[in-house]
Design a protein around this motif. Structure first.
Motif, PDB file in Angstrom:
ATOM      1  N   THR A  20     -10.858  37.242  56.661  1.00  0.00           N
ATOM      2  CA  THR A  20      -9.500  36.563  57.249  1.00  0.00           C
ATOM      3  C   THR A  20      -9.533  35.559  58.035  1.00  0.00           C
ATOM      4  O   THR A  20     -10.220  35.690  58.832  1.00  0.00           O
ATOM      5  CB  THR A  20      -8.575  37.884  57.677  1.00  0.00           C
ATOM      6  OG1 THR A  20      -8.328  39.023  56.755  1.00  0.00           O
ATOM      7  CG2 THR A  20      -7.363  37.491  57.971  1.00  0.00           C
ATOM      8  N   LEU A  21      -8.866  34.639  57.928  1.00  0.00           N
ATOM      9  CA  LEU A  21      -8.600  33.547  58.826  1.00  0.00           C
ATOM     10  C   LEU A  21      -7.285  33.621  59.561  1.00  0.00           C
ATOM     11  O   LEU A  21      -6.228  33.837  59.087  1.00  0.00           O
ATOM     12  CB  LEU A  21      -8.673  32.069  57.858  1.00  0.00           C
ATOM     13  CG  LEU A  21     -10.173  31.935  57.283  1.00  0.00           C
ATOM     14  CD1 LEU A  21     -10.012  30.503  56.661  1.00  0.00           C
ATOM     15  CD2 LEU A  21     -11.230  32.025  58.134  1.00  0.00           C
ATOM     16  N   LYS A  22      -7.491  33.351  60.796  1.00  0.00           N
ATOM     17  CA  LYS A  22      -6.188  33.201  61.609  1.00  0.00           C
ATOM     18  C   LYS A  22      -6.061  31.909  61.972  1.00  0.00           C
ATOM     19  O   LYS A  22      -6.889  31.307  62.524  1.00  0.00           O
ATOM     20  CB  LYS A  22      -6.377  34.234  63.027  1.00  0.00           C
ATOM     21  CG  LYS A  22      -4.807  34.106  64.083  1.00  0.00           C
ATOM     22  CD  LYS A  22      -5.081  34.822  65.071  1.00  0.00           C
ATOM     23  CE  LYS A  22      -3.786  34.857  65.868  1.00  0.00           C
ATOM     24  NZ  LYS A  22      -3.829  35.544  66.948  1.00  0.00           N
ATOM     25  N   VAL A  23      -4.889  31.195  61.671  1.00  0.00           N
ATOM     26  CA  VAL A  23      -4.677  29.772  61.822  1.00  0.00           C
ATOM     27  C   VAL A  23      -3.351  29.532  62.386  1.00  0.00           C
ATOM     28  O   VAL A  23      -2.602  30.403  62.765  1.00  0.00           O
ATOM     29  CB  VAL A  23      -4.606  29.071  60.437  1.00  0.00           C
ATOM     30  CG1 VAL A  23      -5.967  29.364  59.398  1.00  0.00           C
ATOM     31  CG2 VAL A  23      -3.402  29.283  59.728  1.00  0.00           C
ATOM     32  N   GLY A  24      -3.145  28.283  63.017  1.00  0.00           N
ATOM     33  CA  GLY A  24      -1.998  27.702  63.803  1.00  0.00           C
ATOM     34  C   GLY A  24      -0.928  27.512  62.599  1.00  0.00           C
ATOM     35  O   GLY A  24      -1.000  28.001  61.524  1.00  0.00           O
ATOM     36  N   ALA A  25       0.189  26.963  63.431  1.00  0.00           N
ATOM     37  CA  ALA A  25       1.199  26.564  62.578  1.00  0.00           C
ATOM     38  C   ALA A  25       1.049  25.824  61.317  1.00  0.00           C
ATOM     39  O   ALA A  25       0.102  24.847  61.229  1.00  0.00           O
ATOM     40  CB  ALA A  25       2.326  25.716  63.449  1.00  0.00           C
ATOM     41  N   LEU A  26       1.790  26.034  60.141  1.00  0.00           N
ATOM     42  CA  LEU A  26       1.401  25.533  58.959  1.00  0.00           C
ATOM     43  C   LEU A  26       2.785  25.341  58.074  1.00  0.00           C
ATOM     44  O   LEU A  26       3.627  26.161  58.418  1.00  0.00           O
ATOM     45  CB  LEU A  26       0.386  26.218  58.081  1.00  0.00           C
ATOM     46  CG  LEU A  26       0.554  27.525  57.526  1.00  0.00           C
ATOM     47  CD1 LEU A  26      -0.492  27.877  56.423  1.00  0.00           C
ATOM     48  CD2 LEU A  26       0.692  28.681  58.435  1.00  0.00           C
ATOM     49  N   MET A  86      -1.975  34.107  58.705  1.00  0.00           N
ATOM     50  CA  MET A  86      -3.162  34.784  58.325  1.00  0.00           C
ATOM     51  C   MET A  86      -3.734  34.105  56.994  1.00  0.00           C
ATOM     52  O   MET A  86      -2.683  34.406  55.974  1.00  0.00           O
ATOM     53  CB  MET A  86      -3.118  36.292  58.407  1.00  0.00           C
ATOM     54  CG  MET A  86      -2.606  36.575  59.766  1.00  0.00           C
ATOM     55  SD  MET A  86      -3.429  36.459  61.272  1.00  0.00           S
ATOM     56  CE  MET A  86      -4.974  37.343  60.531  1.00  0.00           C
ATOM     57  N   ILE A  87      -4.804  33.846  56.377  1.00  0.00           N
ATOM     58  CA  ILE A  87      -5.092  33.507  55.210  1.00  0.00           C
ATOM     59  C   ILE A  87      -6.223  34.412  54.869  1.00  0.00           C
ATOM     60  O   ILE A  87      -7.295  34.710  55.528  1.00  0.00           O
ATOM     61  CB  ILE A  87      -5.896  32.022  55.132  1.00  0.00           C
ATOM     62  CG1 ILE A  87      -5.137  30.805  56.127  1.00  0.00           C
ATOM     63  CG2 ILE A  87      -6.500  31.785  53.718  1.00  0.00           C
ATOM     64  CD1 ILE A  87      -3.826  30.733  55.167  1.00  0.00           C
ATOM     65  N   GLU A  88      -5.894  35.445  53.918  1.00  0.00           N
ATOM     66  CA  GLU A  88      -6.649  36.630  53.507  1.00  0.00           C
ATOM     67  C   GLU A  88      -7.445  36.027  52.014  1.00  0.00           C
ATOM     68  O   GLU A  88      -6.623  35.828  51.200  1.00  0.00           O
ATOM     69  CB  GLU A  88      -5.607  37.712  53.323  1.00  0.00           C
ATOM     70  CG  GLU A  88      -4.757  38.180  54.524  1.00  0.00           C
ATOM     71  CD  GLU A  88      -4.046  39.417  54.129  1.00  0.00           C
ATOM     72  OE1 GLU A  88      -3.724  39.443  53.291  1.00  0.00           O
ATOM     73  OE2 GLU A  88      -3.605  39.808  55.226  1.00  0.00           O
ATOM     74  N   LEU A  89      -8.495  36.133  52.241  1.00  0.00           N
ATOM     75  CA  LEU A  89      -9.527  36.068  50.824  1.00  0.00           C
ATOM     76  C   LEU A  89      -9.708  37.336  50.055  1.00  0.00           C
ATOM     77  O   LEU A  89      -9.874  38.422  50.600  1.00  0.00           O
ATOM     78  CB  LEU A  89     -10.733  35.440  51.455  1.00  0.00           C
ATOM     79  CG  LEU A  89     -11.024  33.796  51.672  1.00  0.00           C
ATOM     80  CD1 LEU A  89     -10.142  33.512  53.062  1.00  0.00           C
ATOM     81  CD2 LEU A  89     -12.400  33.380  51.792  1.00  0.00           C
ATOM     82  N   LEU A 126      -7.765  26.134  63.336  1.00  0.00           N
ATOM     83  CA  LEU A 126      -8.422  27.417  62.948  1.00  0.00           C
ATOM     84  C   LEU A 126      -8.624  28.091  64.345  1.00  0.00           C
ATOM     85  O   LEU A 126      -9.280  27.523  65.388  1.00  0.00           O
ATOM     86  CB  LEU A 126      -9.782  27.240  62.263  1.00  0.00           C
ATOM     87  CG  LEU A 126     -10.623  28.279  62.152  1.00  0.00           C
ATOM     88  CD1 LEU A 126     -10.076  29.656  61.013  1.00  0.00           C
ATOM     89  CD2 LEU A 126     -12.253  27.768  61.696  1.00  0.00           C
ATOM     90  N   LEU A 127      -7.972  29.085  64.397  1.00  0.00           N
ATOM     91  CA  LEU A 127      -8.031  30.223  65.444  1.00  0.00           C
ATOM     92  C   LEU A 127      -9.073  31.095  65.552  1.00  0.00           C
ATOM     93  O   LEU A 127      -9.704  31.414  66.751  1.00  0.00           O
ATOM     94  CB  LEU A 127      -6.627  30.653  66.058  1.00  0.00           C
ATOM     95  CG  LEU A 127      -5.359  29.526  65.945  1.00  0.00           C
ATOM     96  CD1 LEU A 127      -4.223  30.463  66.087  1.00  0.00           C
ATOM     97  CD2 LEU A 127      -5.633  28.886  67.036  1.00  0.00           C
ATOM     98  N   GLU A 128      -9.201  31.653  64.316  1.00  0.00           N
ATOM     99  CA  GLU A 128     -10.216  32.785  64.402  1.00  0.00           C
ATOM    100  C   GLU A 128     -10.798  33.206  62.932  1.00  0.00           C
ATOM    101  O   GLU A 128      -9.990  32.984  61.975  1.00  0.00           O
ATOM    102  CB  GLU A 128      -9.661  34.287  64.906  1.00  0.00           C
ATOM    103  CG  GLU A 128     -10.376  35.335  65.062  1.00  0.00           C
ATOM    104  CD  GLU A 128      -9.954  36.469  65.734  1.00  0.00           C
ATOM    105  OE1 GLU A 128     -10.172  37.861  65.194  1.00  0.00           O
ATOM    106  OE2 GLU A 128      -8.686  36.698  66.315  1.00  0.00           O
ATOM    107  N   VAL A 129     -12.089  33.583  62.720  1.00  0.00           N
ATOM    108  CA  VAL A 129     -12.370  34.145  61.538  1.00  0.00           C
ATOM    109  C   VAL A 129     -12.984  35.509  61.951  1.00  0.00           C
ATOM    110  O   VAL A 129     -13.752  35.751  62.576  1.00  0.00           O
ATOM    111  CB  VAL A 129     -13.850  33.343  61.066  1.00  0.00           C
ATOM    112  CG1 VAL A 129     -14.290  33.624  59.710  1.00  0.00           C
ATOM    113  CG2 VAL A 129     -13.360  31.808  61.029  1.00  0.00           C
ATOM    114  N   SER A 130     -12.648  36.393  60.968  1.00  0.00           N
ATOM    115  CA  SER A 130     -12.625  37.678  61.081  1.00  0.00           C
ATOM    116  C   SER A 130     -12.800  38.429  59.738  1.00  0.00           C
ATOM    117  O   SER A 130     -12.106  38.596  58.916  1.00  0.00           O
ATOM    118  CB  SER A 130     -11.580  38.484  61.771  1.00  0.00           C
ATOM    119  OG  SER A 130     -11.769  39.910  61.842  1.00  0.00           O
ATOM    120  N   GLY A 131     -14.284  38.741  59.362  1.00  0.00           N
ATOM    121  CA  GLY A 131     -14.301  39.212  57.993  1.00  0.00           C
ATOM    122  C   GLY A 131     -14.063  38.016  57.095  1.00  0.00           C
ATOM    123  O   GLY A 131     -14.422  36.986  57.018  1.00  0.00           O
TER     124      GLY A 131
END
Length: 235
Positions: free
Chosen positions: A77-83, A1-4, A70-75
């Motif tokens: 927050t980005l849900k991403v794959g393996a990193l 999860m990438i949280e801005l 990139l799996l999902e953009v929610s508000g």
């Protein structure tokens, strides 16, 4: 999860990103305190390379570049794959991956060409797993869904000799250990044959039982594993 961060209008900045399958994450290796002009990459022989010819995090300016799904953009927050970033790594910027611009499959790979060629050949070592280690790996998989053996065994087939960035150490006469996340795999080398002898937890009893360590990776599995198996190797 990438949280801005909130309150910066990042929700608006993320508009139109959801249509992209992959994105670039530009990050800051905030845990690094120094850099090295020559580094030891994990792939290939134990040979140091100029840092600018590698993806090493030990850089004059510790900036990372990672391409992720990139799996999902929610508000905000980005849900991403393996990193390949640790939890809490600061993200400096986000850019879309453009296959028509960012992909150049015909490009030369420099010293990596040698590694790719070597890895395309049959693996020079044969790996077998003793009964105890086989039982331990199967138990971890069945009880906790933990399966690190395929990647570890592939590394050993290619080169089981000591290597710092592959987390391989020699502990005693013909007893070696490779780190597999928070787990350890012990083996011996006889010519071109590698025999995996035993699996062990990478945590001591003191670490596992220390207050506030509930967030340790696979902690429950490590506690159960230590109760189920007693380490046998004389190292």
């Amino acid at each position: 999860m990438i949280e801005l961060l909130p309150g910066r209008q990042f929700e608006l900045a993320l508009q139109d990103l959801e249509g992209f399958d992959r994105i670039w994450l530009i990050s800051w290796f905030d845990r690094n305190r120094d850099w090295r002009p020559r580094v030891l990459p994990p792939r290939g022989p134990s040979k140091r390379r100029g840092v600018f010819s590698t993806r090493s995090p030990h850089r004059p300016n510790p900036i990372g570049l990672t391409c992720v799904t990139l799996l999902e953009v929610s508000g905000s927050t980005l849900k991403v794959g393996a990193l390949d970033l640790t939890d809490g790594t600061p993200i400096l910027d986000i850019k879309p991956y453009l296959r028509t611009v960012d992909s150049h499959p015909e490009s030369g790979l420099g010293w990596i060409e040698e590694i790719e060629e070597a890895e395309s050949r049959p693996a020079p070592f044969e790996v077998t797993v003793d009964l105890l280690a086989e039982q331990q790996l199967e138990w971890l998989k069945e009880e906790f869904g933990i399966e690190f053996a395929p990647r570890a065994l592939d590394i050993l087939r290619r080169d089981p000799t000591p290597h710092r960035t592959r987390r391989i150490l020699q502990l005693a006469e013909n007893i070696y250990r490779i780190g597999c996340g928070s787990w350890r795999m012990y083996y011996r080398i006889d010519g071109v044959r590698v025999t995996v002898l035993e699996i062990a937890s990478g945590y001591s009893e003191a670490v596992l039982n220390s207050p506030g360590n509930d967030a340790l990776a696979d902690r429950e599995a490590h506690v159960a594993f230590k109760a189920r198996f007693v380490f046998q190797l004389p190292v």
